[in-house]
Design a protein around this motif. Structure first.
Motif, PDB file in Angstrom:
ATOM      1  N   VAL A  15       0.833  -1.208   0.000  1.00 56.65           N
ATOM      2  CA  VAL A  15       0.000   0.000   0.000  1.00 56.65           C
ATOM      3  C   VAL A  15       0.862   1.251   0.000  1.00 56.65           C
ATOM      4  CG1 VAL A  15      -1.655   1.342   1.367  1.00 56.65           C
ATOM      5  CG2 VAL A  15      -1.974  -1.134   1.103  1.00 56.65           C
ATOM      6  N   GLU A  16       1.843   1.289   0.913  1.00 61.10           N
ATOM      7  CA  GLU A  16       2.696   2.466   1.022  1.00 61.10           C
ATOM      8  C   GLU A  16       3.656   2.594  -0.155  1.00 61.10           C
ATOM      9  OE1 GLU A  16       4.407   1.969   4.888  1.00 61.10           O
ATOM     10  OE2 GLU A  16       2.423   1.892   5.837  1.00 61.10           O
ATOM     11  N   GLY A  17       3.868   1.511  -0.881  1.00 63.17           N
ATOM     12  CA  GLY A  17       4.710   1.560  -2.073  1.00 63.17           C
ATOM     13  C   GLY A  17       3.957   2.016  -3.313  1.00 63.17           C
ATOM     14  N   GLY A  18       2.662   2.274  -3.167  1.00 64.97           N
ATOM     15  CA  GLY A  18       1.881   2.792  -4.284  1.00 64.97           C
ATOM     16  C   GLY A  18       1.271   1.732  -5.178  1.00 64.97           C
ATOM     17  N   TYR A  19       1.329   0.470  -4.781  1.00 58.78           N
ATOM     18  CA  TYR A  19       0.716  -0.588  -5.583  1.00 58.78           C
ATOM     19  C   TYR A  19      -0.794  -0.559  -5.375  1.00 58.78           C
ATOM     20  CZ  TYR A  19       5.530  -2.179  -5.856  1.00 58.78           C
ATOM     21  OH  TYR A  19       6.881  -2.237  -6.071  1.00 58.78           O
ATOM     22  N   ASN A  20      -1.540  -0.945  -6.394  1.00 63.37           N
ATOM     23  CA  ASN A  20      -2.998  -0.851  -6.349  1.00 63.37           C
ATOM     24  C   ASN A  20      -3.595  -2.104  -5.717  1.00 63.37           C
ATOM     25  OD1 ASN A  20      -5.633  -0.017  -6.775  1.00 63.37           O
ATOM     26  ND2 ASN A  20      -5.703  -0.779  -8.874  1.00 63.37           N
ATOM     27  N   VAL A  21      -3.685  -2.100  -4.396  1.00 64.24           N
ATOM     28  CA  VAL A  21      -4.280  -3.223  -3.676  1.00 64.24           C
ATOM     29  C   VAL A  21      -5.798  -3.046  -3.727  1.00 64.24           C
ATOM     30  CG1 VAL A  21      -4.422  -4.460  -1.489  1.00 64.24           C
ATOM     31  CG2 VAL A  21      -2.268  -3.381  -2.172  1.00 64.24           C
ATOM     32  N   VAL A  22      -6.472  -3.851  -4.549  1.00 61.09           N
ATOM     33  CA  VAL A  22      -7.907  -3.642  -4.789  1.00 61.09           C
ATOM     34  C   VAL A  22      -8.781  -4.288  -3.722  1.00 61.09           C
ATOM     35  CG1 VAL A  22      -7.622  -3.367  -7.276  1.00 61.09           C
ATOM     36  CG2 VAL A  22      -8.018  -5.659  -6.332  1.00 61.09           C
ATOM     37  N   ALA A  23      -8.253  -5.270  -2.992  1.00 61.71           N
ATOM     38  CA  ALA A  23      -9.048  -5.927  -1.957  1.00 61.71           C
ATOM     39  C   ALA A  23      -8.147  -6.731  -1.038  1.00 61.71           C
ATOM     40  CB  ALA A  23     -10.106  -6.841  -2.583  1.00 61.71           C
ATOM     41  N   VAL A  24      -8.686  -7.079   0.118  1.00 63.80           N
ATOM     42  CA  VAL A  24      -8.027  -7.943   1.087  1.00 63.80           C
ATOM     43  C   VAL A  24      -8.955  -9.117   1.385  1.00 63.80           C
ATOM     44  CG1 VAL A  24      -7.582  -8.105   3.572  1.00 63.80           C
ATOM     45  CG2 VAL A  24      -6.453  -6.342   2.216  1.00 63.80           C
ATOM     46  N   VAL A  25      -8.381 -10.310   1.462  1.00 65.05           N
ATOM     47  CA  VAL A  25      -9.127 -11.502   1.866  1.00 65.05           C
ATOM     48  C   VAL A  25      -8.518 -11.986   3.181  1.00 65.05           C
ATOM     49  CG1 VAL A  25      -9.857 -13.840   1.261  1.00 65.05           C
ATOM     50  CG2 VAL A  25      -9.561 -12.110  -0.538  1.00 65.05           C
ATOM     51  N   THR A  26      -9.351 -12.184   4.187  1.00 66.31           N
ATOM     52  CA  THR A  26      -8.857 -12.600   5.494  1.00 66.31           C
ATOM     53  C   THR A  26      -9.858 -13.529   6.165  1.00 66.31           C
ATOM     54  OG1 THR A  26      -7.877 -11.787   7.562  1.00 66.31           O
ATOM     55  CG2 THR A  26      -9.828 -10.630   6.747  1.00 66.31           C
ATOM     56  N   GLN A  27      -9.493 -14.055   7.334  1.00 67.92           N
ATOM     57  CA  GLN A  27     -10.373 -14.945   8.069  1.00 67.92           C
ATOM     58  C   GLN A  27     -11.545 -14.163   8.667  1.00 67.92           C
ATOM     59  OE1 GLN A  27     -10.004 -18.095   7.837  1.00 67.92           O
ATOM     60  NE2 GLN A  27      -8.154 -18.915   8.771  1.00 67.92           N
ATOM     61  N   PRO A  28     -12.660 -14.842   8.962  1.00 66.10           N
ATOM     62  CA  PRO A  28     -13.766 -14.174   9.658  1.00 66.10           C
ATOM     63  C   PRO A  28     -13.322 -13.672  11.032  1.00 66.10           C
ATOM     64  CG  PRO A  28     -14.497 -16.263   8.708  1.00 66.10           C
ATOM     65  CD  PRO A  28     -12.995 -16.221   8.568  1.00 66.10           C
ATOM     66  N   ASP A  29     -14.011 -12.675  11.555  1.00 62.56           N
ATOM     67  CA  ASP A  29     -13.721 -12.177  12.899  1.00 62.56           C
ATOM     68  C   ASP A  29     -13.814 -13.328  13.896  1.00 62.56           C
ATOM     69  OD1 ASP A  29     -13.685  -9.837  11.529  1.00 62.56           O
ATOM     70  OD2 ASP A  29     -15.257  -8.843  12.682  1.00 62.56           O
ATOM     71  N   LYS A  30     -12.959 -13.280  14.919  1.00 61.77           N
ATOM     72  CA  LYS A  30     -12.857 -14.384  15.882  1.00 61.77           C
ATOM     73  C   LYS A  30     -13.512 -14.021  17.212  1.00 61.77           C
ATOM     74  CE  LYS A  30      -9.294 -17.283  18.072  1.00 61.77           C
ATOM     75  NZ  LYS A  30      -7.819 -17.509  18.178  1.00 61.77           N
ATOM     76  N   PRO A  31     -14.379 -14.907  17.721  1.00 60.34           N
ATOM     77  CA  PRO A  31     -14.979 -14.643  19.037  1.00 60.34           C
ATOM     78  C   PRO A  31     -13.906 -14.689  20.131  1.00 60.34           C
ATOM     79  CG  PRO A  31     -16.200 -16.343  17.848  1.00 60.34           C
ATOM     80  CD  PRO A  31     -14.916 -16.136  17.109  1.00 60.34           C
ATOM     81  N   VAL A  32     -13.914 -13.703  21.016  1.00 63.53           N
ATOM     82  CA  VAL A  32     -12.962 -13.666  22.124  1.00 63.53           C
ATOM     83  C   VAL A  32     -13.720 -13.330  23.409  1.00 63.53           C
ATOM     84  CG1 VAL A  32     -10.996 -13.008  20.693  1.00 63.53           C
ATOM     85  CG2 VAL A  32     -12.437 -11.222  21.682  1.00 63.53           C
ATOM     86  N   GLY A  33     -13.014 -13.374  24.515  1.00 63.33           N
ATOM     87  CA  GLY A  33     -13.636 -13.096  25.807  1.00 63.33           C
ATOM     88  C   GLY A  33     -14.137 -14.368  26.458  1.00 63.33           C
ATOM     89  N   ARG A  34     -14.551 -14.250  27.695  1.00 58.95           N
ATOM     90  CA  ARG A  34     -14.967 -15.409  28.494  1.00 58.95           C
ATOM     91  C   ARG A  34     -16.120 -16.166  27.842  1.00 58.95           C
ATOM     92  NH1 ARG A  34     -15.929 -14.767  34.837  1.00 58.95           N
ATOM     93  NH2 ARG A  34     -13.657 -14.586  34.695  1.00 58.95           N
ATOM     94  N   HIS A  35     -17.083 -15.448  27.277  1.00 62.96           N
ATOM     95  CA  HIS A  35     -18.251 -16.091  26.692  1.00 62.96           C
ATOM     96  C   HIS A  35     -18.243 -16.029  25.163  1.00 62.96           C
ATOM     97  CE1 HIS A  35     -19.848 -16.367  30.734  1.00 62.96           C
ATOM     98  NE2 HIS A  35     -19.684 -15.060  30.886  1.00 62.96           N
ATOM     99  N   GLY A  36     -17.147 -15.550  24.587  1.00 59.94           N
ATOM    100  CA  GLY A  36     -17.065 -15.459  23.134  1.00 59.94           C
ATOM    101  C   GLY A  36     -18.055 -14.479  22.542  1.00 59.94           C
ATOM    102  N   SER A  37     -18.459 -13.501  23.349  1.00 61.49           N
ATOM    103  CA  SER A  37     -19.492 -12.557  22.911  1.00 61.49           C
ATOM    104  C   SER A  37     -18.927 -11.363  22.146  1.00 61.49           C
ATOM    105  CB  SER A  37     -20.278 -12.060  24.124  1.00 61.49           C
ATOM    106  OG  SER A  37     -19.411 -11.463  25.076  1.00 61.49           O
TER     107      SER A  37
END
Length: 309
Positions: A15-37
């Motif tokens: 991104v900082e090098g000026g390349y055209n990053v059109v999208a990001v693919v990543t894992q789904p958000d992860k439940p955290v905390g005692r109850h995963g809420s």
């Protein structure tokens, strides 16, 4: 395509090098905390959101809706860092293909935890590799490699940070090579790097049982094992305390010594003045930073002060 902080190094460099990053693919958000809420966004998603980059978070990489959404971006190239195995319908999609940034000098340390295993095995050098994805994990044609020295006292955090920066450099160089050669960049089959009699070290995923220290090992091997799991997830062991009890202990930092105690069995903890040792099969290992079960991380001196003799 990536999930943890390690992948952010490469994404930021592009991104900082000026390349055209059109999208990001990543894992789904992860439940955290005692109850995963509470849902915690991956580090890559956080960076992408801060820079206005569209984010896709598929549960299944072969999901038709995801594949069509990805195809709609008409990307020329896909860059993968610390992600997951991709189906051919995904990695073969761009006209320049898909390359991966791997935190080891392939074909050594194929797998999910290359940094940990290189340190555990006492390697003095590792590095990063960029390679084209194919049907198998970490076996594709190598584009370029960059070495990285591992100091004798380095832990995972040190090597992780160094390889994150080096991986970002390698990714940018690889993108430039692909642009320069219109996608037809020279690459080398990994089989050509496997000489006769070469032992290939694997880097499988690490679980809690993987992290248990075997005190029957030599002191150096135990010390390397601890370094290779520090600070996360942390090596742990059961030690025989001076009062005859047995205690579970996480060990984050330790040092080799040249001292022997042949009259005491491996796994016995010894308290000597301001120092704390555990007996290995050959020498004594000095404990420097530990975490008793149910307590906070502490230096050895604080731990010693609470030991009953």
């Amino acid at each position: 395509m990536g999930t943890p902080e390690f992948a952010v190094g490469t994404l930021a460099a592009l991104v900082e090098g000026g390349y055209n990053v059109v999208a990001v693919v990543t894992q789904p958000d992860k439940p955290v905390g005692r109850h995963g809420s509470v849902l915690q966004a991956p580090a890559v998603k956080v960076y992408a959101a801060e820079h206005g980059i569209p984010v896709l978070q598929p549960v299944k990489m072969k999901d038709e809706a995801f594949v069509e959404a990805l195809r709609a971006f008409r990307a020329d190239l896909q860059v993968v860092v610390a992600f997951r195995m991709l189906p051919e319908v995904v990695w073969a999609m761009p006209r320049f293909g898909t390359f991966n940034v791997h935190a080891a000098l392939l074909p050594q340390y194929r797998g999910a935890a290359p940094i940990n295993w290189a340190i555990i095995n006492g390697e003095t050098q590792t590095g990063v590799t960029t390679f084209f994805l194919d049907h198998d994990i970490d076996t594709g044609r190598i584009i370029l490699q960059k070495p990285f020295d591992i100091p004798d006292d380095a832990d995972v955090e040190y090597v992780y940070d160094g390889l994150m920066r080096l991986g970002a450099e390698a990714a940018v160089e690889t993108v430039d090579l692909l642009l320069e050669h219109d996608g037809e960049v020279p690459s080398q089959p990994q089989e050509e790097l496997i000489g006769e009699g070469t032992e290939l070290h694997a880097a499988p995923k690490i679980f809690k049982e993987t992290c248990k220290i075997d005190w029957q090992q030599p002191c150096k091997a135990v010390c390397d094992f601890i370094r290779g799991l520090s600070p996360i997830p942390g090596a742990w062991a059961e030690v025989d305390m001076p009062d005859g009890t047995r205690q579970e202990l996480k060990i984050y930092k330790a040092a080799k010594t040249a001292e022997r105690r042949d009259d005491v069995k491996p796994g016995q903890l010894l308290k000597e003045k301001k120092h704390c040792y555990v007996v290995c099969c050959d020498m004594l290992l000095e404990l420097l930073t530990v975490q008793p079960l149910g307590k906070k991380r502490m230096d050895a001196q604080a731990f010693i002060n609470g030991i009953r003799c």
